[in-house]
Scaffold this active site. Structure first.
Site, PDB file in Angstrom:
ATOM      1  N   HIS A  61       0.861  -1.182   0.000  1.00 15.29           N
ATOM      2  CA  HIS A  61       0.000   0.000   0.000  1.00 15.29           C
ATOM      3  C   HIS A  61       0.900   1.236   0.000  1.00 15.29           C
ATOM      4  O   HIS A  61       1.959   1.243   0.637  1.00 15.29           O
ATOM      5  CB  HIS A  61      -0.912   0.028   1.239  1.00 15.29           C
ATOM      6  N   ASP A  63       1.026   4.064   1.445  1.00 12.44           N
ATOM      7  CA  ASP A  63       1.508   4.707   2.678  1.00 12.44           C
ATOM      8  C   ASP A  63       2.664   3.923   3.317  1.00 12.44           C
ATOM      9  O   ASP A  63       3.278   4.401   4.262  1.00 12.44           O
ATOM     10  CB  ASP A  63       0.370   4.943   3.688  1.00 12.44           C
ATOM     11  N   HIS A 137      -5.636  -8.035   6.294  1.00 19.98           N
ATOM     12  CA  HIS A 137      -5.801  -6.691   5.753  1.00 19.98           C
ATOM     13  C   HIS A 137      -6.480  -6.808   4.396  1.00 19.98           C
ATOM     14  O   HIS A 137      -6.864  -7.896   3.986  1.00 19.98           O
ATOM     15  CB  HIS A 137      -4.398  -6.059   5.675  1.00 19.98           C
TER      16      HIS A 137
HETATM   17 ZN   LIG Z   1      -1.236   1.702   6.086  1.00 20.67          ZN
HETATM   18 ZN   LIG Z   2      -2.613  -0.895   4.251  1.00 23.21          ZN
END
Ligand SMILES: [Zn+2]
Ligand SMILES: [Zn+2]
Length: 250
Positions: A61, A63, A137
């Site tokens: 991801h 981030d 996740h």
């Molecule tokens: Zn994250």
């Molecule tokens: Zn994530």
């Protein structure tokens, strides 16, 4: 062992507080995740990118990885020669290949990329290993336990629902860095977005009998983060809020 927190908050792009932690274990210096802007914060915290020996990535991801390629380009600009070992989930090598190709970039030092799956143990040298587990996740995500021999030193568990059944692999961990994206009042949101609440993080710390808990990856929606700290401390006393440039010495 020394931990330096470089970012604690998520997930807004452009934030100067995106997830990243440096773990210093003697000569092994591991960067845990590399959110956007990580290299500026590394320098600010007093680390030259040349000294990083390993980078451990939880998942792909933005981030957690958008700071990775710029960091590696800077390593090459400042003349890094020593090899770099990058560990992460499947897809990491492809991410490097396509980024480097598109940027006409050919790193002048060797980058060893290890794509790992849950249950793997990666040798970090000097008696240290990173043992992986599977997080829950929205995309394939790993958590890491950095161990020396039979001692669990650091648990890095982020971007996941609470993994109650995995607490055993964290048993006795000195420092648990755990996803605490949401307040206990927003548990429905945590479920929906596959993150944890402050209280869920504290429950894992208690089950694992951790030395200390650091609440991490806190949603930018909370202006008063102390609230998450108060919630967690009711279940696990030795809890701290991640704050940028905070250092933990063990
Ligand atoms: Zn994250
Ligand atoms: Zn994530």
């Amino acid at each position: 062992m020394r931990l330096a927190f470089l970012g604690c908050s998520a997930p807004y792009p452009g934030s100067e507080d995106l997830p990243a932690v440096v773990g210093e274990f003697g000569r092994v210096i591991a960067l845990l995740d590399a959110g956007e802007g990580v290299q500026a914060r590394l320098f600010k915290a007093g680390y030259s990118p040349v000294r990083i020996t390993h980078i451990l990535i939880t998942h792909l991801h933005g981030d957690h990885v958008l700071g990775l390629v710029p960091l590696i380009q800077s390593m090459s600009l400042i003349g890094r020669e020593r090899p770099l070992h990058v560990i992460g989930p499947p897809g990491l090598a492809q991410y490097f290949r396509s980024s480097f190709d598109a940027l006409y970039f050919d790193p002048p030092f060797y980058i060893e990329v290890s794509e790992v799956g849950p249950g793997d143990a990666v040798d970090l040298g000097r008696g240290l290993s990173a043992v992986t587990g599977e997080a829950q996740h929205t995309v394939p995500t790993l958590y890491y336990v950095i161990r020396r021999g039979d001692r669990a030193l650091v648990g890095y568990v982020t971007d996941t629902r609470p993994l109650y059944e995995a607490a055993g692999s964290l048993k006795g961990v000195r420092v648990l860095i755990h996803d605490s994206a949401f307040s206990a009042d927003d548990e429905a949101l945590a479920r929906e977005r596959y993150h944890s609440t402050s209280v869920e993080a504290a429950e894992i710390a208690r089950l694992a009998d951790a030395g200390m808990l650091v609440l991490y990856h806190i949603s930018a929606r909370y202006h008063e983060r102390e609230r998450l700290l108060r919630e967690a401390r009711r279940f696990f006393r030795n809890t701290y809020l991640c704050s940028k440039f905070m250092k933990v010495l063990v």
